[in-house]
Design a protein around this motif. Sequence first.
Motif, PDB file in Angstrom:
ATOM      1  N   GLY A   1       0.826  -1.125  -0.463  1.00  0.00           N
ATOM      2  CA  GLY A   1      -0.444  -0.100  -0.004  1.00  0.00           C
ATOM      3  C   GLY A   1       0.671   1.594  -0.154  1.00  0.00           C
ATOM      4  O   GLY A   1       1.491   1.085  -1.213  1.00  0.00           O
ATOM      5  N   ALA A   2       0.882   1.600   0.738  1.00  0.00           N
ATOM      6  CA  ALA A   2       1.373   3.044   0.928  1.00  0.00           C
ATOM      7  C   ALA A   2       2.740   3.145   2.012  1.00  0.00           C
ATOM      8  O   ALA A   2       3.183   4.137   1.294  1.00  0.00           O
ATOM      9  CB  ALA A   2       0.317   4.773   1.504  1.00  0.00           C
ATOM     10  N   TRP A   3       2.628   1.762   1.973  1.00  0.00           N
ATOM     11  CA  TRP A   3       3.761   1.391   3.330  1.00  0.00           C
ATOM     12  C   TRP A   3       5.082   1.787   2.428  1.00  0.00           C
ATOM     13  O   TRP A   3       5.189   0.336   1.588  1.00  0.00           O
ATOM     14  CB  TRP A   3       3.760   0.682   4.436  1.00  0.00           C
ATOM     15  N   LYS A   4       6.412   1.410   2.789  1.00  0.00           N
ATOM     16  CA  LYS A   4       7.836   1.234   2.029  1.00  0.00           C
ATOM     17  C   LYS A   4       8.509   0.518   3.502  1.00  0.00           C
ATOM     18  O   LYS A   4       8.882   1.671   3.756  1.00  0.00           O
ATOM     19  CB  LYS A   4       8.132   1.847   1.158  1.00  0.00           C
ATOM     20  N   GLY A   5       9.599  -0.515   3.732  1.00  0.00           N
ATOM     21  CA  GLY A   5      10.133  -0.812   4.430  1.00  0.00           C
ATOM     22  C   GLY A   5      11.206  -1.406   3.986  1.00  0.00           C
ATOM     23  O   GLY A   5      11.518  -2.416   3.043  1.00  0.00           O
ATOM     24  N   ILE A   6      12.177  -1.195   4.377  1.00  0.00           N
ATOM     25  CA  ILE A   6      13.572  -1.226   3.691  1.00  0.00           C
ATOM     26  C   ILE A   6      14.642  -1.802   5.258  1.00  0.00           C
ATOM     27  O   ILE A   6      14.635  -0.812   6.152  1.00  0.00           O
ATOM     28  CB  ILE A   6      14.266  -0.018   3.293  1.00  0.00           C
ATOM     29  N   ARG A   7      15.002  -3.064   5.079  1.00  0.00           N
ATOM     30  CA  ARG A   7      15.945  -3.538   6.102  1.00  0.00           C
ATOM     31  C   ARG A   7      17.659  -3.656   5.319  1.00  0.00           C
ATOM     32  O   ARG A   7      17.440  -4.643   4.532  1.00  0.00           O
ATOM     33  CB  ARG A   7      15.002  -5.383   6.362  1.00  0.00           C
ATOM     34  N   PHE A   8      18.123  -3.045   6.061  1.00  0.00           N
ATOM     35  CA  PHE A   8      19.499  -3.880   5.835  1.00  0.00           C
ATOM     36  C   PHE A   8      20.231  -4.604   6.250  1.00  0.00           C
ATOM     37  O   PHE A   8      19.470  -4.811   8.272  1.00  0.00           O
ATOM     38  CB  PHE A   8      20.377  -1.982   6.268  1.00  0.00           C
ATOM     39  N   TYR A   9      21.661  -4.998   6.361  1.00  0.00           N
ATOM     40  CA  TYR A   9      21.855  -5.299   7.449  1.00  0.00           C
ATOM     41  C   TYR A   9      22.673  -4.874   8.276  1.00  0.00           C
ATOM     42  O   TYR A   9      23.248  -4.283   8.522  1.00  0.00           O
ATOM     43  CB  TYR A   9      22.939  -6.224   6.623  1.00  0.00           C
ATOM     44  N   GLU A  10      22.287  -5.913   9.603  1.00  0.00           N
ATOM     45  CA  GLU A  10      22.922  -5.298  10.753  1.00  0.00           C
ATOM     46  C   GLU A  10      22.634  -3.434  11.117  1.00  0.00           C
ATOM     47  O   GLU A  10      23.366  -2.636  11.906  1.00  0.00           O
ATOM     48  CB  GLU A  10      23.992  -5.429  10.974  1.00  0.00           C
ATOM     49  N   LYS A  11      21.806  -2.760  10.068  1.00  0.00           N
ATOM     50  CA  LYS A  11      21.102  -1.266  10.325  1.00  0.00           C
ATOM     51  C   LYS A  11      20.107  -1.601  10.980  1.00  0.00           C
ATOM     52  O   LYS A  11      19.275  -2.038  10.627  1.00  0.00           O
ATOM     53  CB  LYS A  11      21.769  -0.723   8.895  1.00  0.00           C
ATOM     54  N   PRO A  12      19.163  -0.166  11.220  1.00  0.00           N
ATOM     55  CA  PRO A  12      17.989   0.238  11.564  1.00  0.00           C
ATOM     56  C   PRO A  12      17.068   0.300  10.589  1.00  0.00           C
ATOM     57  O   PRO A  12      17.990   0.468   9.264  1.00  0.00           O
ATOM     58  CB  PRO A  12      18.285   1.395  12.667  1.00  0.00           C
TER      59      PRO A  12
ATOM     60  N   PRO B   1       7.075  10.581  -0.901  1.00  0.00           N
ATOM     61  CA  PRO B   1       7.496   9.559  -1.517  1.00  0.00           C
ATOM     62  C   PRO B   1       9.118   9.803  -2.381  1.00  0.00           C
ATOM     63  O   PRO B   1       9.813   8.686  -2.369  1.00  0.00           O
ATOM     64  CB  PRO B   1       7.115  10.004  -3.503  1.00  0.00           C
ATOM     65  N   GLY B   2       9.642  10.715  -1.272  1.00  0.00           N
ATOM     66  CA  GLY B   2      11.213  10.345  -1.679  1.00  0.00           C
ATOM     67  C   GLY B   2      11.924  10.220  -0.606  1.00  0.00           C
ATOM     68  O   GLY B   2      13.005  10.386  -0.759  1.00  0.00           O
ATOM     69  N   GLU B   3      11.166   9.549   0.449  1.00  0.00           N
ATOM     70  CA  GLU B   3      11.577   8.722   1.133  1.00  0.00           C
ATOM     71  C   GLU B   3      12.589   9.812   2.435  1.00  0.00           C
ATOM     72  O   GLU B   3      14.002   9.383   2.327  1.00  0.00           O
ATOM     73  CB  GLU B   3      12.207   8.084   0.901  1.00  0.00           C
ATOM     74  N   THR B   4      12.097  10.659   2.805  1.00  0.00           N
ATOM     75  CA  THR B   4      12.491  11.396   3.564  1.00  0.00           C
ATOM     76  C   THR B   4      12.831  11.461   5.009  1.00  0.00           C
ATOM     77  O   THR B   4      13.800  12.169   6.318  1.00  0.00           O
ATOM     78  CB  THR B   4      12.527  12.769   2.958  1.00  0.00           C
ATOM     79  N   ALA B   5      11.449  10.983   5.635  1.00  0.00           N
ATOM     80  CA  ALA B   5      11.068  11.067   6.729  1.00  0.00           C
ATOM     81  C   ALA B   5      11.318   9.468   7.527  1.00  0.00           C
ATOM     82  O   ALA B   5       9.994   9.190   6.913  1.00  0.00           O
ATOM     83  CB  ALA B   5       9.922  11.582   7.231  1.00  0.00           C
ATOM     84  N   ASN B   6      11.994   9.297   7.994  1.00  0.00           N
ATOM     85  CA  ASN B   6      12.270   7.921   8.394  1.00  0.00           C
ATOM     86  C   ASN B   6      11.073   7.409  10.092  1.00  0.00           C
ATOM     87  O   ASN B   6      11.255   7.986  11.018  1.00  0.00           O
ATOM     88  CB  ASN B   6      13.441   6.928   9.326  1.00  0.00           C
ATOM     89  N   LEU B   7      10.036   6.597   9.519  1.00  0.00           N
ATOM     90  CA  LEU B   7       9.119   7.045  10.661  1.00  0.00           C
ATOM     91  C   LEU B   7       8.789   5.069  11.555  1.00  0.00           C
ATOM     92  O   LEU B   7       7.600   4.861  12.287  1.00  0.00           O
ATOM     93  CB  LEU B   7       7.494   6.749   9.892  1.00  0.00           C
ATOM     94  N   ALA B   8       9.700   4.232  11.057  1.00  0.00           N
ATOM     95  CA  ALA B   8       9.779   3.391  12.170  1.00  0.00           C
ATOM     96  C   ALA B   8       9.909   3.205  13.339  1.00  0.00           C
ATOM     97  O   ALA B   8       9.330   2.048  13.996  1.00  0.00           O
ATOM     98  CB  ALA B   8      11.361   2.490  11.584  1.00  0.00           C
ATOM     99  N   ASP B   9      10.474   4.443  14.097  1.00  0.00           N
ATOM    100  CA  ASP B   9       9.979   4.071  15.607  1.00  0.00           C
ATOM    101  C   ASP B   9       8.228   4.614  16.104  1.00  0.00           C
ATOM    102  O   ASP B   9       7.554   4.427  17.074  1.00  0.00           O
ATOM    103  CB  ASP B   9      10.950   5.138  15.658  1.00  0.00           C
ATOM    104  N   GLN B  10       7.893   5.226  15.158  1.00  0.00           N
ATOM    105  CA  GLN B  10       6.280   5.807  14.905  1.00  0.00           C
ATOM    106  C   GLN B  10       5.489   5.139  15.110  1.00  0.00           C
ATOM    107  O   GLN B  10       4.158   4.819  15.522  1.00  0.00           O
ATOM    108  CB  GLN B  10       6.219   6.842  14.380  1.00  0.00           C
ATOM    109  N   HIS B  11       5.700   3.749  14.540  1.00  0.00           N
ATOM    110  CA  HIS B  11       5.059   2.679  13.666  1.00  0.00           C
ATOM    111  C   HIS B  11       5.564   1.615  13.997  1.00  0.00           C
ATOM    112  O   HIS B  11       5.538   0.560  12.914  1.00  0.00           O
ATOM    113  CB  HIS B  11       4.177   2.969  12.069  1.00  0.00           C
TER     114      HIS B  11
END
Length: 470
Positions: free
Chosen positions: A409-420, A430-440
Amino acid sequence: MKLKAVFLPVAGLIVLLMGSWSFKPERAPVARKPNIILIVSDDLGYGDVGFNGQTKIQTPNLDRMAAEGLVFRQQYAGTAVCGPSRAALLTGIHTAHATVRELSEWSLNGKPADLLPSDVTVAEELKRAGYQTGMIGKWGLDEGGTTGNALAQGFDYFYGFKTHREAHHYYPEYLWQNNEKVLLPGNDCARKIGTYSNDTFASQALTFIQKHRDGPFFLYLPFTLPHNELTVPDDSKQPYQTLGWPERPMKVAHYHHDPDGNLAYAGMVSRLDRYVGQIMAELKKQKLDENTLIMFTSDNGPGFDDGFFDSNGPFRGKKFQLYEGGIRVPFVARWPGTIKAGSVTSHACAFWDFLPTVCELAGVRPSATIDGISYLPTLLGKPKAQKRHDFFYWEINEREGPIQAVVMGAWKGIRFYEKPFELYNLRTDPGETANLADQHPEVVARLKAVMTETRTEHPEFPLTKRKARY
């Protein structure tokens, strides 16, 4: 026969009309299957074409395709590097399950990343529907010289580069025609003289269209422009030489670059555009225009631009990265009389949707289990009939990997190796400027679960840190 009705008696005219009403053909006429041409550029960014906002590089033929066809705003490549991206395109299977998930240099044991006999390509599917199939340009899925051969994967005719490293040079000593080397006398990669390889691809494509004008045919036409090395004949650089652009000096090593990267890059994109114009002109000349679906896209995001051309458009990232700029690619489809001219869609689709789309168009069902969903309803202007993906998945291990990404949907998740973990709302950002991981955290947990559950293990492509075997 033209009827001169003004000279017919009224009674005779009535009899004639009644006869035509009562005539019943023995069988309904069979609809002619459309020809299909897929043009794929190499490392061309979403923003490198005029119809997506490019202002410095001239792409008049691609812009005409857009004005006469349908532009997709959210088409995704197979991944952010060529080989596995093309494998997803050809098989309808994304990198969670694919045979080819990286280039050979990044496999665990250095084994060639080739298609296998068990892989069913779009060419094999279309041959079942009576299509003649041709592959001209960069194949890149025959690194081991065995099962990945284009002729073993459903193509009747092959001309171009078998491996991706062969395709790094524009003035090669040879090209392949089917399984035979075709020498190019006078070619010198270092001096950049002789026959420009992509010129031969365009010429071969025109010949293929002429030869198969009675159709139906499928032509897969992956040019190598504008991939490194950055070099192009002078006539393609000429329109840009007096514009006062800043020079971008290039170092010559494995790639025999031209001295100025900006001039070379713009010229390469414009030469690619020229080829597109030649193909559209040939279709019209052969009276195939209205019976040919022609599509244009790129295998992944840009690999060259440092910001001067805005090659990734409004997006973040580039080749080798799973940000939108690395995987969201230009896509336009043109089919006069069938696709509504000047239309735009926000329908989200990916390379693995191409196979089921053309299968539906050709009247056959995919014979293998795939990840793709046909976007034919979108092409035909029937959005209410269009099915949608629950999610999209990618992985890559080159350079910064391993990396996984999921769009749901609207959500995009990226999982890096040994990184947040990184989470973005593509609808609002759409420019992926604000990481919302801690909020959701609940969204993060859901996307992580999808990454784990959808992926099947592959012995050569584990999600472990490793270096290239160059």
